[in-house]
Enzyme design. Structure first.
Site, PDB file in Angstrom:
ATOM      1  N   HIS A 121       0.879  -1.182   0.000  1.00  9.62           N
ATOM      2  CA  HIS A 121       0.000   0.000   0.000  1.00  9.62           C
ATOM      3  C   HIS A 121       0.915   1.230   0.000  1.00  9.62           C
ATOM      4  CE1 HIS A 121      -2.797   2.918   1.894  1.00  9.62           C
ATOM      5  NE2 HIS A 121      -3.773   2.106   1.552  1.00  9.62           N
ATOM      6  N   ASP A 198       3.117  -4.712   7.934  1.00 16.74           N
ATOM      7  CA  ASP A 198       1.884  -3.936   7.805  1.00 16.74           C
ATOM      8  C   ASP A 198       0.722  -4.927   7.928  1.00 16.74           C
ATOM      9  OD1 ASP A 198      -0.396  -2.733   6.904  1.00 16.74           O
ATOM     10  OD2 ASP A 198       0.473  -1.878   5.085  1.00 16.74           O
ATOM     11  N   GLN A 201      -4.423  -5.324   6.608  1.00 11.35           N
ATOM     12  CA  GLN A 201      -5.406  -6.220   5.970  1.00 11.35           C
ATOM     13  C   GLN A 201      -5.417  -7.600   6.598  1.00 11.35           C
ATOM     14  OE1 GLN A 201      -7.756  -5.538   3.790  1.00 11.35           O
ATOM     15  NE2 GLN A 201      -7.112  -3.423   3.546  1.00 11.35           N
ATOM     16  N   LYS A 224     -10.476  -1.154  10.571  1.00 11.24           N
ATOM     17  CA  LYS A 224     -10.644  -2.331   9.699  1.00 11.24           C
ATOM     18  C   LYS A 224     -11.030  -3.577  10.503  1.00 11.24           C
ATOM     19  CE  LYS A 224      -7.415  -0.691   6.225  1.00 11.24           C
ATOM     20  NZ  LYS A 224      -8.099  -0.204   5.031  1.00 11.24           N
ATOM     21  N   CYS A 362      -4.840   2.575  -3.603  1.00 10.49           N
ATOM     22  CA  CYS A 362      -3.591   3.056  -2.991  1.00 10.49           C
ATOM     23  C   CYS A 362      -2.445   2.079  -3.249  1.00 10.49           C
ATOM     24  CB  CYS A 362      -3.742   3.304  -1.488  1.00 10.49           C
ATOM     25  SG  CYS A 362      -4.926   4.566  -1.103  1.00 10.49           S
TER      26      CYS A 362
HETATM   27  N1  PMP Z   1      -1.761  -0.858   4.508  1.00  8.00           N
HETATM   28  C1  PMP Z   1      -2.715  -1.603   3.950  1.00  8.00           C
HETATM   29  C2  PMP Z   1      -2.367  -2.959   3.410  1.00  8.00           C
HETATM   30  C3  PMP Z   1      -4.024  -1.106   3.864  1.00  8.00           C
HETATM   31  O1  PMP Z   1      -4.979  -1.817   3.301  1.00  8.00           O
HETATM   32  C4  PMP Z   1      -4.311   0.183   4.394  1.00  8.00           C
HETATM   33  C5  PMP Z   1      -5.701   0.764   4.302  1.00  8.00           C
HETATM   34  N2  PMP Z   1      -6.308   0.635   3.058  1.00  8.00           N
HETATM   35  C6  PMP Z   1      -3.266   0.893   4.973  1.00  8.00           C
HETATM   36  C7  PMP Z   1      -2.009   0.348   5.013  1.00  8.00           C
HETATM   37  C8  PMP Z   1      -3.491   2.258   5.553  1.00  8.00           C
HETATM   38  O2  PMP Z   1      -4.364   2.146   6.629  1.00  8.00           O
HETATM   39  P1  PMP Z   1      -5.022   3.459   7.273  1.00  8.00           P
HETATM   40  O3  PMP Z   1      -5.597   4.235   6.119  1.00  8.00           O
HETATM   41  O4  PMP Z   1      -6.064   2.902   8.183  1.00  8.00           O
HETATM   42  O5  PMP Z   1      -3.964   4.195   7.981  1.00  8.00           O
END
Ligand code: PMP
Length: 404
Positions: A121, A198, A201, A224, A362
């Site tokens: 991401h 990270d 997910q 999430k 993203c």
């Molecule tokens: N890493 C991953 C794999 C994600 O899916 C997301 C959220 N889509 C993020 C980081 C960022 O998370 P947040 O927007 O809650 O900070």
């Protein structure tokens, strides 16, 4: 066996209509819906114990502090951390990664290398680019194959004594690939590199065990996992959190302040400057209780059923291509239909009550790899049903007919 009908009763939003149709919520990888226990815990906090924490001698402040610290203990247990002070409350995954990467920006030097993967991401790419720009270190990328799996033999060739950090997603938000992170961590440690995982997910589907993984850092977002937005957790091994400099300066994170020199508070407070999201931190504990009540093994088994069913049903559609066909995968299906822009499908299925995400999620490098502008992403949670998948399939077919 999960009682999905009963579970759905816990989520009032699932019985609303959108555009005159029953809502089918398949944007769970973006954010999860909230059960009533979470809504009630927020209300209960503000109606009974709202006060600032760690500061007051008065009863409410004590009650709020106790509830906040109990939540920290609960999260420590949930991720199996050794110490509660290794659990830092943050505003989310993005905040947690920035905190760590910013710290490494001061520790790295020219000639050092940071490894990320092709599946990251943006929030696990850009903060490391900042760190590399600041320090002169170099960013290296583990490539992936057409199934959306990382090519581990390439990872082996990237690793060297120059590697100081490996920052890797546990599960891809765009493709659903589950990375073999234990193997990735062992290999990183063999060259002396620290690993940040990270878990944004992964945490909705898996209970992480940071001792078993042996990662230096594990980050995730509250929203999430059925918790409030603006909440998140950074787990860090004590020795590594001690090595990193503070991220933000202010109240709470200091031991002593003079105009000449300030000394910092011990963990976890060193990384928790200012008044935090108190109700959010407390309620995140309630969300985790709720999920543990359902059981992560039950969640994973049921979501696998939804993934298999959804994959088979969607593949009935002419010209539909699924991106991300890894053997180890969670309940995320990213797809496109030949000659139709994903956005157009998204708009039409929304008119039919179905919420999916369209775009690059993203993860622009993934879209560049497949040479596409984006995908339609349907991501399933434990409160979704096969009947809802049938509605999605019919909605996509309708959109295809209208747009062809
Ligand atoms: N890493 C991953 C794999 C994600 O899916 C997301 C959220 N889509 C993020 C980081 C960022 O998370 P947040 O927007 O809650 O900070």
């Amino acid at each position: 066996m999960l009682d999905i009908k009963a579970i759905r009763q816990d989520f009032p939003i699932l019985s609303r209509e959108v555009n005159g149709k029953p809502l089918v919520y398949f944007d769970n990888a973006a954010t999860a819906q909230k059960p009533k226990v979470v809504e009630e815990a927020i209300k209960n906090y503000y109606e009974t114990i709202n006060a600032n924490i760690h500061r007051g001698v008065h009863t409410l402040s004590q009650l709020a502090t106790d509830a906040y610290e109990e939540s920290r203990l609960k999260i420590q247990q949930h991720v199996n951390a050794k110490h509660s002070h290794e659990i830092i409350f943050t505003a989310g995954t993005t905040f947690g990664i920035n905190l760590v990467a910013n710290g490494f920006g001061t520790l790295l030097k020219e000639g050092d290398e940071v490894i990320v993967s092709a599946l990251e991401h943006h929030s696990n790419i850009v903060p490391w680019q900042f760190a590399c720009e600041r320090s002169g270190a170099k960013l290296r990328v583990i490539p992936m194959n057409l199934e959306g799996e990382l090519i581990l033999s390439e990872y082996d060739t990237l690793l060297s004594e120059k590697t100081k950090v490996v920052a890797i997603t546990h599960i891809s938000n765009a493709l659903g690939t589950i990375n073999p992170i234990k193997e990735i961590i062992i290999k990183a440690h063999a060259v002396g590199a620290a690993v940040l995982v990270d878990g944004a997910q992964a945490t909705p589907h898996i209970k992480p065990d940071v001792i078993d993984l042996d990662c230096e850092f594990y980050v995730f977002s509250g929203h999430k996992i059925c918790g409030p937005t603006g909440t998140g957790i950074l787990y860090g091994k004590e020795e590594w959190l001690n090595k990193l400099p503070p991220y933000q300066g202010g109240g709470e994170m200091i031991k002593q302040v003079t105009f000449e020199k300030t000394t910092y508070a011990c963990l976890p407070h060193k990384f928790e400057a200012g008044t935090p999201n108190i109700s959010g931190g407390i309620v995140l504990g309630h969300a985790i209780d709720y999920l543990n009540g359902i059981g992560f093994d039950n969640i994973a088994a049921y979501e696998k059923e939804l993934l298999d069913y959804g994959t088979a049903r969607l593949l009935e559609i002419d010209g539909l291509k699924i991106y991300g066909t890894a053997k180890e995968k969670t309940s995320v299906i990213s797809f496109n239909i030949a000659n139709i822009h994903p956005y157009d499908i998204g708009v039409i299925v929304d008119k039919l009550g179905v919420a999916v995400r369209t775009g690059h999620h993203c993860t622009q490098p993934i879209m560049d790899f497949f040479e596409i502008p984006g995908t339609i992403r349907a991501s399933f949670s434990f409160y979704n049903t096969k009947e809802e998948i049938d509605i999605l399939v019919e909605a996509v077919k309708k959109a295809q007919t209208m747009l062809s």
